[in-house]
Motif scaffolding. Structure first.
Motif, PDB file in Angstrom:
ATOM      1  N   ALA A 237       0.828  -1.206   0.000  1.00  0.00           N
ATOM      2  CA  ALA A 237       0.000   0.000   0.000  1.00  0.00           C
ATOM      3  C   ALA A 237       0.864   1.257   0.000  1.00  0.00           C
ATOM      4  CB  ALA A 237      -0.933  -0.009   1.214  1.00  0.00           C
ATOM      5  N   GLU A 238       1.946   1.254   0.798  1.00  0.00           N
ATOM      6  CA  GLU A 238       2.827   2.415   0.854  1.00  0.00           C
ATOM      7  C   GLU A 238       3.570   2.624  -0.460  1.00  0.00           C
ATOM      8  OE1 GLU A 238       5.398   2.558   4.219  1.00  0.00           O
ATOM      9  OE2 GLU A 238       3.825   1.957   5.626  1.00  0.00           O
ATOM     10  N   ALA A 239       3.787   1.525  -1.191  1.00  0.00           N
ATOM     11  CA  ALA A 239       4.460   1.629  -2.489  1.00  0.00           C
ATOM     12  C   ALA A 239       3.500   2.028  -3.600  1.00  0.00           C
ATOM     13  CB  ALA A 239       5.136   0.300  -2.838  1.00  0.00           C
ATOM     14  N   GLY A 240       2.219   2.118  -3.284  1.00  0.00           N
ATOM     15  CA  GLY A 240       1.240   2.546  -4.278  1.00  0.00           C
ATOM     16  C   GLY A 240       0.663   1.431  -5.108  1.00  0.00           C
ATOM     17  N   ALA A 241       0.838   0.171  -4.683  1.00  0.00           N
ATOM     18  CA  ALA A 241       0.294  -0.952  -5.445  1.00  0.00           C
ATOM     19  C   ALA A 241      -1.226  -0.972  -5.337  1.00  0.00           C
ATOM     20  CB  ALA A 241       0.868  -2.271  -4.918  1.00  0.00           C
ATOM     21  N   HIS A 242      -1.879  -1.290  -6.427  1.00  0.00           N
ATOM     22  CA  HIS A 242      -3.342  -1.377  -6.426  1.00  0.00           C
ATOM     23  C   HIS A 242      -3.758  -2.529  -5.525  1.00  0.00           C
ATOM     24  CE1 HIS A 242      -7.459  -1.955  -7.818  1.00  0.00           C
ATOM     25  NE2 HIS A 242      -7.382  -0.740  -8.366  1.00  0.00           N
ATOM     26  N   PRO A 243      -4.704  -2.324  -4.620  1.00  0.00           N
ATOM     27  CA  PRO A 243      -5.105  -3.390  -3.673  1.00  0.00           C
ATOM     28  C   PRO A 243      -5.448  -4.704  -4.352  1.00  0.00           C
ATOM     29  CG  PRO A 243      -6.120  -1.309  -3.063  1.00  0.00           C
ATOM     30  CD  PRO A 243      -5.459  -1.075  -4.385  1.00  0.00           C
ATOM     31  N   ALA A 244      -6.068  -4.639  -5.536  1.00  0.00           N
ATOM     32  CA  ALA A 244      -6.473  -5.870  -6.218  1.00  0.00           C
ATOM     33  C   ALA A 244      -5.283  -6.629  -6.790  1.00  0.00           C
ATOM     34  CB  ALA A 244      -7.466  -5.532  -7.336  1.00  0.00           C
ATOM     35  N   ARG A 245      -4.159  -5.929  -6.976  1.00  0.00           N
ATOM     36  CA  ARG A 245      -2.982  -6.561  -7.585  1.00  0.00           C
ATOM     37  C   ARG A 245      -1.879  -6.844  -6.580  1.00  0.00           C
ATOM     38  NH1 ARG A 245       0.034  -3.780 -10.591  1.00  0.00           N
ATOM     39  NH2 ARG A 245       0.886  -5.595 -11.680  1.00  0.00           N
ATOM     40  N   VAL A 249       1.398  -9.449  -7.013  1.00  0.00           N
ATOM     41  CA  VAL A 249       2.750  -8.905  -7.139  1.00  0.00           C
ATOM     42  C   VAL A 249       3.660  -9.474  -6.056  1.00  0.00           C
ATOM     43  CG1 VAL A 249       4.137  -6.797  -6.982  1.00  0.00           C
ATOM     44  CG2 VAL A 249       1.981  -6.779  -8.256  1.00  0.00           C
ATOM     45  N   LEU A 250       3.193  -9.500  -4.823  1.00  0.00           N
ATOM     46  CA  LEU A 250       3.996 -10.032  -3.723  1.00  0.00           C
ATOM     47  C   LEU A 250       4.302 -11.511  -3.917  1.00  0.00           C
ATOM     48  CD1 LEU A 250       2.080  -8.186  -0.896  1.00  0.00           C
ATOM     49  CD2 LEU A 250       4.528  -7.924  -1.349  1.00  0.00           C
ATOM     50  N   ALA A 251       3.294 -12.271  -4.360  1.00  0.00           N
ATOM     51  CA  ALA A 251       3.505 -13.702  -4.590  1.00  0.00           C
ATOM     52  C   ALA A 251       4.518 -13.932  -5.697  1.00  0.00           C
ATOM     53  CB  ALA A 251       2.176 -14.375  -4.932  1.00  0.00           C
ATOM     54  N   ALA A 252       4.460 -13.124  -6.759  1.00  0.00           N
ATOM     55  CA  ALA A 252       5.403 -13.267  -7.868  1.00  0.00           C
ATOM     56  C   ALA A 252       6.827 -12.956  -7.416  1.00  0.00           C
ATOM     57  CB  ALA A 252       5.001 -12.351  -9.020  1.00  0.00           C
ATOM     58  N   LEU A 253       6.998 -11.931  -6.598  1.00  0.00           N
ATOM     59  CA  LEU A 253       8.328 -11.595  -6.083  1.00  0.00           C
ATOM     60  C   LEU A 253       8.875 -12.715  -5.197  1.00  0.00           C
ATOM     61  CD1 LEU A 253       7.785  -7.820  -5.203  1.00  0.00           C
ATOM     62  CD2 LEU A 253       9.181  -8.741  -7.063  1.00  0.00           C
ATOM     63  N   ALA A 254       7.982 -13.325  -4.400  1.00  0.00           N
ATOM     64  CA  ALA A 254       8.411 -14.435  -3.547  1.00  0.00           C
ATOM     65  C   ALA A 254       8.815 -15.642  -4.383  1.00  0.00           C
ATOM     66  CB  ALA A 254       7.298 -14.794  -2.564  1.00  0.00           C
ATOM     67  N   ARG A 255       8.033 -15.944  -5.434  1.00  0.00           N
ATOM     68  CA  ARG A 255       8.378 -17.082  -6.291  1.00  0.00           C
ATOM     69  C   ARG A 255       9.724 -16.879  -6.982  1.00  0.00           C
ATOM     70  NH1 ARG A 255       2.873 -16.799  -7.629  1.00  0.00           N
ATOM     71  NH2 ARG A 255       3.378 -15.649  -9.549  1.00  0.00           N
ATOM     72  N   ALA A 256      10.011 -15.642  -7.350  1.00  0.00           N
ATOM     73  CA  ALA A 256      11.281 -15.341  -8.005  1.00  0.00           C
ATOM     74  C   ALA A 256      12.451 -15.311  -7.032  1.00  0.00           C
ATOM     75  CB  ALA A 256      11.181 -13.992  -8.724  1.00  0.00           C
ATOM     76  N   GLY A 257      12.147 -15.368  -5.733  1.00  0.00           N
ATOM     77  CA  GLY A 257      13.202 -15.342  -4.734  1.00  0.00           C
ATOM     78  C   GLY A 257      13.671 -13.951  -4.372  1.00  0.00           C
ATOM     79  N   LEU A 258      12.921 -12.911  -4.775  1.00  0.00           N
ATOM     80  CA  LEU A 258      13.303 -11.546  -4.455  1.00  0.00           C
ATOM     81  C   LEU A 258      12.743 -11.107  -3.097  1.00  0.00           C
ATOM     82  CD1 LEU A 258      12.844  -9.837  -7.942  1.00  0.00           C
ATOM     83  CD2 LEU A 258      14.872 -10.956  -6.981  1.00  0.00           C
ATOM     84  N   LEU A 259      11.831 -11.877  -2.563  1.00  0.00           N
ATOM     85  CA  LEU A 259      11.293 -11.656  -1.222  1.00  0.00           C
ATOM     86  C   LEU A 259      11.292 -12.983  -0.465  1.00  0.00           C
ATOM     87  CD1 LEU A 259       8.154  -9.307  -1.487  1.00  0.00           C
ATOM     88  CD2 LEU A 259      10.391  -8.774  -0.504  1.00  0.00           C
TER      89      LEU A 259
END
Length: 267
Positions: A237-245, A249-259
């Motif tokens: 939310a602080e980064a401005g991500a749309h609530p529906a997305r 986005v977070l799941a994709a970053l985790a799958r890529a190993g960036l989170l």
């Protein structure tokens, strides 16, 4: 100064020439604080021997720098050979006690020398390559990469993804987010590196080359906010991500190993 400094200067090809040694031996002796025996030792060596060894030293120095910045040095060799030759022939490779080969320090020394002498985009690409090289050699990043390699095939501890709502994710130690003034990810780089600011996530992968992910500004800001002090959704939310997305986005970053997801409804 010692006889070893004098020999290094002779072999570097620029700081001290064989001609200067023979034309003004006393001046060289005073400059390097040499004994009579040390001066005689240096003057007995044929001039062409110094030249041959100096060429060999320069060639080896180039290989050392290229370990850290292979594409940059290839481009400089083709288009800016004089800049590279001046660096290789006019200086001695800097030592570093923690890096016997000296690639990292030699590469940085070349970038310092080349500043203002090669295009800004090429210099920026060189800094990008050096960052990748440093991450590749970083022991903490290497251990984090090994851990991910050994655990990524395990069943997920949070298959429902509840960490996205309740967890406090962090960027792992094998990931480094860097910013550049030029687009170092451009398809024609390093030959053409447009002046377009870009953020890149570098990821140390176990037994593979360092990966690079170009980030849009929102994803860059999101990763910066995932510092272990706020929940995933709060960071999004602080980064401005749309609530529906945000969740996707977070799941994709985790799958890529960036989170790295941490925590859930039960802590």
């Amino acid at each position: 100064m010692t006889v070893f400094d004098a020999l290094a200067a002779l072999l570097a090809g620029g700081p001290l020439s064989a001609g200067a040694l023979h034309d003004d031996p006393e001046g060289v002796r005073a400059r390097f604080d040499l004994s009579e025996e040390e001066l005689a030792l240096l003057t007995r060596v044929p001039d062409d021997a110094y030249a041959r060894v100096a060429r060999d030293v320069a060639a080896k120095h180039r290989l050392v720098v290229a370990q850290a910045m292979p594409q940059t040095i290839d481009e400089v060799t083709v288009r800016h050979r004089g800049v590279l030759d001046a660096y290789l022939n006019d200086g001695v490779r800097p030592p570093h006690p923690d890096d016997p080969v000296g690639a990292e320090r030699a590469a940085q020394a070349f970038l310092d020398h080349a500043e203002g002498r090669i295009p800004e985009g090429l210099a920026e690409f060189g800094r990008f390559e050096l960052e990748r090289f440093r991450l590749r050699r970083d022991e903490i990043a290497s251990e984090a990469a090994r851990y991910r390699h050994e655990t990524e095939c395990r069943p997920p501890s949070d298959p429902a993804g509840t960490w996205i709502e309740y967890g406090v994710p962090v960027v792992p130690a094998n990931v480094l987010v860097v910013s550049h003034t030029h687009d170092v990810t451009a398809p024609d780089a390093p030959a053409r590196v447009p002046r377009v600011p870009v953020a890149v996530a570098l990821q140390r992968v176990w037994r593979e080359p360092v990966r690079a992910f170009r980030l849009d500004p929102g994803t860059r800001d999101l990763l910066a906010l995932c510092d272990g002090t706020r929940t995933a959704l709060t960071a999004a939310a602080e980064a401005g991500a749309h609530p529906a997305r945000a969740g996707a986005v977070l799941a994709a970053l985790a799958r890529a190993g960036l989170l790295v997801p941490r925590g859930g409804p039960d802590g």
